[in-house]
Design a protein around this motif. Structure first.
Motif, mmCIF file in Angstrom:
data_model
loop_
_atom_site.group_PDB
_atom_site.id
_atom_site.type_symbol
_atom_site.label_atom_id
_atom_site.label_comp_id
_atom_site.label_asym_id
_atom_site.label_seq_id
_atom_site.Cartn_x
_atom_site.Cartn_y
_atom_site.Cartn_z
ATOM 1 N N GLN A 1 0.833 -1.196 0.000
ATOM 2 C CA GLN A 1 0.000 0.000 0.000
ATOM 3 C C GLN A 1 0.875 1.256 0.000
ATOM 4 O OE1 GLN A 1 -2.577 0.256 3.418
ATOM 5 N NE2 GLN A 1 -4.231 1.111 2.201
ATOM 6 N N GLN A 2 1.966 1.227 0.785
ATOM 7 C CA GLN A 2 2.867 2.368 0.840
ATOM 8 C C GLN A 2 3.539 2.597 -0.500
ATOM 9 O OE1 GLN A 2 5.581 1.600 4.037
ATOM 10 N NE2 GLN A 2 4.093 2.068 5.627
ATOM 11 N N GLN A 3 3.909 1.527 -1.190
ATOM 12 C CA GLN A 3 4.588 1.672 -2.468
ATOM 13 C C GLN A 3 3.651 2.174 -3.557
ATOM 14 O OE1 GLN A 3 6.456 -2.127 -3.060
ATOM 15 N NE2 GLN A 3 8.141 -1.655 -1.682
ATOM 16 N N LYS A 4 2.350 1.979 -3.385
ATOM 17 C CA LYS A 4 1.382 2.470 -4.359
ATOM 18 C C LYS A 4 1.259 3.990 -4.304
ATOM 19 C CE LYS A 4 -1.522 -1.639 -4.412
ATOM 20 N NZ LYS A 4 -2.804 -2.212 -4.010
ATOM 21 N N GLN A 5 1.605 4.571 -3.156
ATOM 22 C CA GLN A 5 1.514 6.008 -3.007
ATOM 23 C C GLN A 5 2.826 6.634 -3.491
ATOM 24 O OE1 GLN A 5 0.924 6.209 1.220
ATOM 25 N NE2 GLN A 5 -1.290 6.207 1.011
ATOM 26 N N PRO A 6 2.823 7.209 -4.668
ATOM 27 C CA PRO A 6 4.076 7.787 -5.174
ATOM 28 C C PRO A 6 4.460 9.054 -4.410
ATOM 29 C CG PRO A 6 2.268 8.275 -6.660
ATOM 30 C CD PRO A 6 1.721 7.367 -5.602
ATOM 31 N N VAL A 7 5.743 9.179 -4.170
ATOM 32 C CA VAL A 7 6.282 10.382 -3.530
ATOM 33 C C VAL A 7 6.749 11.294 -4.645
ATOM 34 C CG1 VAL A 7 8.148 11.292 -2.112
ATOM 35 C CG2 VAL A 7 7.024 9.165 -1.461
ATOM 36 N N ARG A 8 6.387 12.541 -4.551
ATOM 37 C CA ARG A 8 6.821 13.512 -5.550
ATOM 38 C C ARG A 8 7.537 14.658 -4.848
ATOM 39 N NH1 ARG A 8 3.559 16.231 -10.528
ATOM 40 N NH2 ARG A 8 5.414 17.170 -11.399
ATOM 41 N N VAL A 9 8.795 14.820 -5.151
ATOM 42 C CA VAL A 9 9.577 15.907 -4.560
ATOM 43 C C VAL A 9 9.249 17.183 -5.318
ATOM 44 C CG1 VAL A 9 11.904 16.772 -4.120
ATOM 45 C CG2 VAL A 9 11.420 14.331 -3.866
ATOM 46 N N ARG A 10 8.837 18.188 -4.581
ATOM 47 C CA ARG A 10 8.505 19.478 -5.191
ATOM 48 C C ARG A 10 9.708 20.411 -5.170
ATOM 49 N NH1 ARG A 10 3.471 18.725 -7.572
ATOM 50 N NH2 ARG A 10 2.533 17.012 -6.416
ATOM 51 N N ALA A 11 10.447 20.400 -4.067
ATOM 52 C CA ALA A 11 11.675 21.188 -3.939
ATOM 53 C C ALA A 11 12.506 20.562 -2.832
ATOM 54 C CB ALA A 11 11.354 22.642 -3.605
ATOM 55 N N ALA A 12 13.830 20.576 -3.007
ATOM 56 C CA ALA A 12 14.676 19.957 -1.996
ATOM 57 C C ALA A 12 16.052 20.587 -1.927
ATOM 58 C CB ALA A 12 14.823 18.468 -2.284
ATOM 59 N N ASP A 13 16.514 20.735 -0.712
ATOM 60 C CA ASP A 13 17.894 21.097 -0.421
ATOM 61 C C ASP A 13 18.257 20.208 0.770
ATOM 62 O OD1 ASP A 13 20.377 22.238 -0.035
ATOM 63 O OD2 ASP A 13 19.599 23.976 1.057
ATOM 64 N N MET A 14 18.332 18.909 0.502
ATOM 65 C CA MET A 14 18.544 17.925 1.551
ATOM 66 C C MET A 14 19.206 16.699 0.950
ATOM 67 S SD MET A 14 15.610 16.174 3.990
ATOM 68 C CE MET A 14 15.203 17.667 4.885
ATOM 69 N N ALA A 15 20.046 16.060 1.719
ATOM 70 C CA ALA A 15 20.734 14.853 1.269
ATOM 71 C C ALA A 15 19.716 13.758 0.953
ATOM 72 C CB ALA A 15 21.686 14.365 2.351
ATOM 73 N N PRO A 16 19.955 12.965 -0.080
ATOM 74 C CA PRO A 16 19.015 11.905 -0.454
ATOM 75 C C PRO A 16 18.691 10.926 0.682
ATOM 76 C CG PRO A 16 20.602 12.235 -2.207
ATOM 77 C CD PRO A 16 21.053 13.082 -1.054
ATOM 78 N N ALA A 17 19.661 10.610 1.527
ATOM 79 C CA ALA A 17 19.406 9.684 2.645
ATOM 80 C C ALA A 17 18.385 10.269 3.614
ATOM 81 C CB ALA A 17 20.709 9.362 3.370
ATOM 82 N N LEU A 18 18.487 11.565 3.891
ATOM 83 C CA LEU A 18 17.526 12.209 4.771
ATOM 84 C C LEU A 18 16.153 12.287 4.107
ATOM 85 C CD1 LEU A 18 20.240 13.136 6.152
ATOM 86 C CD2 LEU A 18 19.003 15.178 6.812
ATOM 87 N N GLN A 19 16.141 12.519 2.797
ATOM 88 C CA GLN A 19 14.870 12.546 2.070
ATOM 89 C C GLN A 19 14.164 11.199 2.192
ATOM 90 O OE1 GLN A 19 14.944 14.047 -1.982
ATOM 91 N NE2 GLN A 19 16.675 15.386 -1.513
ATOM 92 N N ARG A 20 14.922 10.115 1.960
ATOM 93 C CA ARG A 20 14.315 8.777 2.046
ATOM 94 C C ARG A 20 13.778 8.501 3.441
ATOM 95 N NH1 ARG A 20 18.676 7.770 -1.348
ATOM 96 N NH2 ARG A 20 19.970 6.995 0.360
ATOM 97 N N ARG A 21 14.486 8.983 4.462
ATOM 98 C CA ARG A 21 14.015 8.787 5.837
ATOM 99 C C ARG A 21 12.700 9.539 6.051
ATOM 100 N NH1 ARG A 21 17.674 8.407 11.134
ATOM 101 N NH2 ARG A 21 16.013 7.771 12.541
ATOM 102 N N ALA A 22 12.610 10.732 5.523
ATOM 103 C CA ALA A 22 11.380 11.518 5.645
ATOM 104 C C ALA A 22 10.227 10.812 4.918
ATOM 105 C CB ALA A 22 11.578 12.920 5.082
ATOM 106 N N PHE A 23 10.504 10.285 3.712
ATOM 107 C CA PHE A 23 9.462 9.582 2.957
ATOM 108 C C PHE A 23 8.967 8.365 3.736
ATOM 109 C CE2 PHE A 23 12.007 10.868 -1.078
ATOM 110 C CZ PHE A 23 11.595 12.173 -0.942
#
Length: 152
Positions: A55-77
Motif C-alpha cells: 500500500q505504501q509503495q502504491k503512493q508515489p512520492v513527488r519531490v517538489r523542492a529539496a535542499d537535503m541529502a538523499p538519505a535524509l529525504q528517504r528517511r522523511a518519505f
C-alpha cells in the motif's frame, strides 16, 4: 524608502529563483530494498506487513523542492508513509509532529514541519535542511532553522 523596496524585491526575486532551481520533477523510488530482500528470502511472511508495504509503495512520492541529502529525504518519505498508513484518515497535526520528532531526535533540534492538502509558505532554512514533497494529495514541508544561543 524606495531603495529599501527595491532591495527587498531583489532579495525576494533571488530567493525565488534559488527555490525554483531546487525543484525536481522526478519521483523518488521507495527505499524498501531491505523489505524486498526479506520477502524474496521468505524470512518475513507476515501478511499485514506485506500488505502495508504494498500500500505504501502504491503512493508515489513527488519531490517538489529539496535542499537535503538523499538519505535524509528517504528517511522523511519512509516516516511519512508509515504514519500515513497508521491513520484511517489524515491527521495533519499528528503527521507533522511525528516527522518533527523523528528529525529532532535523529539530526538535532530546530526542525519544523507543515502538513496539509493546501497551504502556502515562505520560510528561511539552514543549508541542506529543506524538503517539500507530496504523497498522494498530502503536501509536506520539512525544514530546519539555525539554532542560536540566547544572550541575556
Amino acid at each position: 524608502m524606495r531603495d529599501n523596496m527595491d532591495t527587498a524585491s531583489e532579495e525576494l526575486e533571488r530567493r525565488s529563483k534559488y527555490l525554483s532551481s531546487l525543484i525536481q520533477k522526478t519521483k523518488i523510488k521507495s527505499d524498501g530494498v531491505e523489505e524486498e530482500k526479506r520477502e524474496k528470502d521468505g524470512k518475513d511472511n507476515h501478511q499485514p506487513e506485506q500488505q502495508q508495504q504494498q500500500q505504501q509503495q502504491k503512493q508515489p512520492v513527488r519531490v517538489r523542492a529539496a535542499d537535503m541529502a538523499p538519505a535524509l529525504q528517504r528517511r522523511a518519505f519512509r516516516c511519512a508513509r508509515e504514519v500515513l498508513a497508521s491513520m484511517p484518515k489524515l491527521d495533519s497535526k499528528r503527521l507533522a509532529l511525528a516527522l518533527k520528532k523523528e528529525f529532532d531526535t535523529s539530526y538535532g533540534p530546530a526542525w519544523h514541519c507543515i502538513v496539509g492538502t493546501s497551504f502556502g509558505s515562505y520560510v528561511t532554512h539552514s543549508l541542506g535542511g529543506f524538503l517539500y514533497f507530496s504523497i498522494d494529495k498530502v503536501y509536506i514541508l520539512l525544514f530546519r532553522t539555525a539554532v542560536e544561543p540566547l544572550d541575556h
